[in-house]
Design a protein around this motif. Structure first.
Motif, mmCIF file in Angstrom:
data_model
loop_
_atom_site.group_PDB
_atom_site.id
_atom_site.type_symbol
_atom_site.label_atom_id
_atom_site.label_comp_id
_atom_site.label_asym_id
_atom_site.label_seq_id
_atom_site.Cartn_x
_atom_site.Cartn_y
_atom_site.Cartn_z
ATOM 1 N N ASP A 1 0.824 -1.212 0.000
ATOM 2 C CA ASP A 1 0.000 0.000 0.000
ATOM 3 C C ASP A 1 0.856 1.259 0.000
ATOM 4 O O ASP A 1 0.494 2.259 -0.622
ATOM 5 N N VAL A 2 1.986 1.218 0.699
ATOM 6 C CA VAL A 2 2.897 2.366 0.725
ATOM 7 C C VAL A 2 3.442 2.616 -0.685
ATOM 8 O O VAL A 2 3.500 3.762 -1.141
ATOM 9 N N LEU A 3 3.820 1.539 -1.371
ATOM 10 C CA LEU A 3 4.334 1.677 -2.734
ATOM 11 C C LEU A 3 3.236 2.178 -3.676
ATOM 12 O O LEU A 3 3.466 3.079 -4.486
ATOM 13 N N LEU A 4 2.048 1.605 -3.548
ATOM 14 C CA LEU A 4 0.929 2.008 -4.389
ATOM 15 C C LEU A 4 0.594 3.489 -4.181
ATOM 16 O O LEU A 4 0.309 4.205 -5.153
ATOM 17 N N ALA A 5 0.651 3.955 -2.953
ATOM 18 C CA ALA A 5 0.380 5.369 -2.673
ATOM 19 C C ALA A 5 1.408 6.272 -3.348
ATOM 20 O O ALA A 5 1.061 7.332 -3.883
ATOM 21 N N ALA A 6 2.664 5.844 -3.352
ATOM 22 C CA ALA A 6 3.708 6.634 -4.026
ATOM 23 C C ALA A 6 3.430 6.724 -5.520
ATOM 24 O O ALA A 6 3.574 7.792 -6.123
ATOM 25 N N PHE A 7 3.007 5.622 -6.119
ATOM 26 C CA PHE A 7 2.663 5.637 -7.545
ATOM 27 C C PHE A 7 1.456 6.546 -7.799
ATOM 28 O O PHE A 7 1.429 7.308 -8.754
ATOM 29 N N GLY A 8 0.453 6.440 -6.935
ATOM 30 C CA GLY A 8 -0.769 7.220 -7.102
ATOM 31 C C GLY A 8 -0.538 8.718 -7.014
ATOM 32 O O GLY A 8 -1.182 9.500 -7.730
ATOM 33 N N LYS A 9 0.384 9.142 -6.164
ATOM 34 C CA LYS A 9 0.683 10.576 -6.047
ATOM 35 C C LYS A 9 1.277 11.119 -7.336
ATOM 36 O O LYS A 9 1.099 12.282 -7.666
ATOM 37 N N VAL A 10 1.973 10.269 -8.062
ATOM 38 C CA VAL A 10 2.593 10.686 -9.328
ATOM 39 C C VAL A 10 1.595 10.608 -10.474
ATOM 40 O O VAL A 10 1.434 11.562 -11.233
ATOM 41 N N THR A 11 0.908 9.491 -10.596
ATOM 42 C CA THR A 11 -0.038 9.345 -11.706
ATOM 43 C C THR A 11 -1.244 10.256 -11.537
ATOM 44 O O THR A 11 -1.882 10.619 -12.522
ATOM 45 N N GLY A 12 -1.541 10.648 -10.316
ATOM 46 C CA GLY A 12 -2.669 11.523 -10.049
ATOM 47 C C GLY A 12 -2.434 12.981 -10.415
ATOM 48 O O GLY A 12 -3.350 13.790 -10.345
ATOM 49 N N THR A 13 -1.216 13.320 -10.826
ATOM 50 C CA THR A 13 -0.936 14.713 -11.175
ATOM 51 C C THR A 13 -1.457 15.080 -12.555
ATOM 52 O O THR A 13 -1.545 16.266 -12.869
ATOM 53 N N GLY A 14 -1.777 14.072 -13.361
ATOM 54 C CA GLY A 14 -2.233 14.365 -14.720
ATOM 55 C C GLY A 14 -1.175 15.166 -15.451
ATOM 56 O O GLY A 14 -0.012 14.799 -15.468
ATOM 57 N N GLY A 15 -1.552 16.287 -16.005
ATOM 58 C CA GLY A 15 -0.613 17.147 -16.715
ATOM 59 C C GLY A 15 -0.058 18.257 -15.855
ATOM 60 O O GLY A 15 0.650 19.132 -16.350
ATOM 61 N N ASP A 16 -0.385 18.254 -14.549
ATOM 62 C CA ASP A 16 0.130 19.276 -13.647
ATOM 63 C C ASP A 16 1.608 19.039 -13.365
ATOM 64 O O ASP A 16 2.133 17.946 -13.575
ATOM 65 N N TYR A 17 2.256 20.054 -12.848
ATOM 66 C CA TYR A 17 3.681 19.984 -12.526
ATOM 67 C C TYR A 17 3.920 18.899 -11.488
ATOM 68 O O TYR A 17 3.238 18.836 -10.470
#
Length: 134
Positions: A31-47
């Motif tokens: 879950d910790v790893l998945l959360a790290a991925f989600g924070k990145v993929t959740g940015t969409g086209g934002d910085y």
């Protein structure tokens, strides 16, 4: 961010992230790893902030270490405790996160491009290839 080399754990952010992985109970490490991925993929086209990107790369290295052809994480800056078998479902999420790290606007990508270090991108692409092929 303090960085001393191009590897997934060769920066302060990834070393701190490793500590968080170690502190998580075995059943929550994925879950910790998945959360790290989600924070990145959740940015969409934002910085994309460099710290989020560094954590996603470290997470991807941990997942890739359990894949055929993946390199074991042997650095002193990685997690001290062995990880349990991680769900294969993390692999496509890791690939998506690495793709986002290598796509503008990405602070970490910009920093490495300013330093003219193509080896860093090559290393991230290698992680991606291991994950995608698994």
């Amino acid at each position: 961010m303090g960085t001393w080399d191009i590897g997934p754990f060769d920066n302060d952010t990834a070393a701190d992230f490793s500590y968080r992985v170690d502190k998580a109970p075995a059943e929550k490490k994925a879950d910790v790893l998945l959360a790290a991925f989600g924070k990145v993929t959740g940015t969409g086209g934002d910085y994309l902030d460099s710290d989020l990107a560094a954590e996603a790369i470290a997470s991807a290295a941990l997942v890739a270490a359990q894949c055929p052809g993946g390199d074991p994480v042997t650095t002193a800056y990685g997690p001290k405790d062995p990880l349990p078998e991680l769900p294969a479902g993390l692999r496509p999420t890791a690939v998506a996160a690495l793709d986002r790290v290598l796509t503008e606007p990405s602070e970490l990508l910009e920093l490495w491009e300013e330093a003219h270090v193509e080896e860093w991108k090559t290393g991230v692409r290698r992680l991606r290839a291991v994950l995608a092929e698994a």
